[in-house]
Scaffold this active site. Structure first.
Site, PDB file in Angstrom:
ATOM      1  CB  SER A  17      21.958  46.433  74.798  1.00  0.00           C
ATOM      2  OG  SER A  17      22.359  45.966  73.319  1.00  0.00           O
ATOM      3  CB  THR A  52      16.543  52.983  69.673  1.00  0.00           C
ATOM      4  OG1 THR A  52      17.866  53.049  69.352  1.00  0.00           O
ATOM      5  CG2 THR A  52      16.634  52.599  71.232  1.00  0.00           C
ATOM      6  CE1 TYR A 129      25.500  53.649  69.095  1.00  0.00           C
ATOM      7  CE2 TYR A 129      25.354  54.335  67.091  1.00  0.00           C
ATOM      8  CZ  TYR A 129      25.724  53.570  67.695  1.00  0.00           C
ATOM      9  OH  TYR A 129      26.552  52.566  67.334  1.00  0.00           O
ATOM     10  CB  SER A 189      32.835  49.405  59.914  1.00  0.00           C
ATOM     11  OG  SER A 189      32.494  50.029  60.911  1.00  0.00           O
ATOM     12  CG  ASP A 230      26.114  45.081  69.364  1.00  0.00           C
ATOM     13  OD1 ASP A 230      26.926  45.851  69.599  1.00  0.00           O
ATOM     14  OD2 ASP A 230      25.037  45.106  69.053  1.00  0.00           O
TER      15      ASP A 230
END
Length: 306
Positions: A17, A52, A129, A189, A230
């Site tokens: 993105s 978002t 998501y 994580s 990311d």
């Protein structure tokens, strides 16, 4: 362990993105890779004003035709042959993700030694998501050609169908992914720490002809950050290359860098109006953290698992 400082010939194709303001996706990955000596060519899967998590955001979602049009321009100039690494992250469109497979295969056909790191961005904390339709594309196609996979706990559960409640479950899930042919898997994580103020990363690699498993525990900060996954993927790709696939040192460098950047971001946020609860205040302070990116203090140590 030796550090490979000769990165002149390393070039990454990063597909994820883009946001105009803030740090997620390519905005979170490109600068750290460049600081660590890698050339980066970026293709955006979406182009949004912000991530978002903001109250308002606008932008475009790219589809298969958009991706293949841009990539075809690279291929016609033989530029796809120069990629030594491929990094993919957030995609919101199913057709776009399907075409990522074609792009990766084309690069690997031109350069069979190219390393592909797939960050299967789908969700976190039990919630997806991205559209549900992306899961089978990842599960049945994309991850099968990955050299490195960096899911979080929830994404590892989605990809394997294994509920991860403890270290043993995590290793079972990682081994299931190894069995699909993925040499290196890191759950970036998880909430597996016995201490609720900490998180855990667990990694396993068979990339150097021997098995290596490690675990790291690191503290949480009382704030919500975006772009950390990311950033983790980009840093892992860089350090795994620079350390000649030394999993332990790579993970120590990656987590230590992340923690330093998050601490710097948090310290800045709490001094601003709105504090650390403000989405704008907790955008990663990557530019201000160049020194930490270049030279991690390595103050978080990994333990080796049998």
């Amino acid at each position: 362990m030796s550090i490979n400082s000769c990165t002149d010939d390393y070039r990454v194709l990063s597909i994820q993105s883009h946001v105009v303001s803030g740090y997620v996706g390519n905005k979170s990955a490109v600068f750290p890779l460049q600081v660590l000596g890698f050339e980066v060519d970026a293709i955006n899967s979406v182009q949004f004003s912000t991530h978002t998590g903001y109250e308002h955001w606008k932008g475009q979602v790219l589809d298969s035709r958009d991706l293949l049009t841009v990539f075809d321009g690279l291929v016609k100039n033989d530029l796809h042959k120069q990629y030594t690494h491929i990094l993919t992250g957030y995609a919101k469109n199913e057709s776009f993700l399907e075409s990522v497979l074609e792009v990766v295969n084309t690069v690997k056909q031109a350069n069979p030694g190219a390393i592909y790191l797939c960050d299967p961005v789908m969700g976190d904390n039990g919630q997806m998501y991205v559209p549900q339709e992306l899961l089978p594309v990842y599960k049945d196609k994309i991850i099968l050609i990955a050299d490195i996979l960096t899911p979080n706990q929830f994404e590892a559960e989605l990809l394997t169908g294994i509920k991860i409640n403890n270290d043993s479950d995590a290793i079972q899930a990682i081994d299931a992914l190894h069995d699909l042919g993925i040499p290196t898997v890191v759950i970036s994580s998880s909430n597996l720490s016995q201490n609720s103020s900490h998180m855990v990363a667990i990694g396993s690699s068979r990339a150097n002809g021997h098995k290596e498993r490690i675990k790291l525990s690191f503290p949480k900060l009382n704030a919500t950050f975006t772009g950390t996954g990311d950033l983790f993927a980009a840093l892992f790709l860089a350090w795994f290359t620079k350390t000649n696939k030394d999993l332990k040192t790579t993970c120590e460098n990656v987590i230590s860098t992340l923690q330093a950047i998050l601490k710097s971001t948090y310290d800045y946020a709490v001094q601003q109006p709105g504090g650390a609860k403000s989405v704008k205040n907790t955008e990663l302070r990557l530019i201000q953290s160049r020194a930490q990116l270049e030279s991690p203090q390595n103050n978080i140590k990994a333990i080796e698992l049998v």
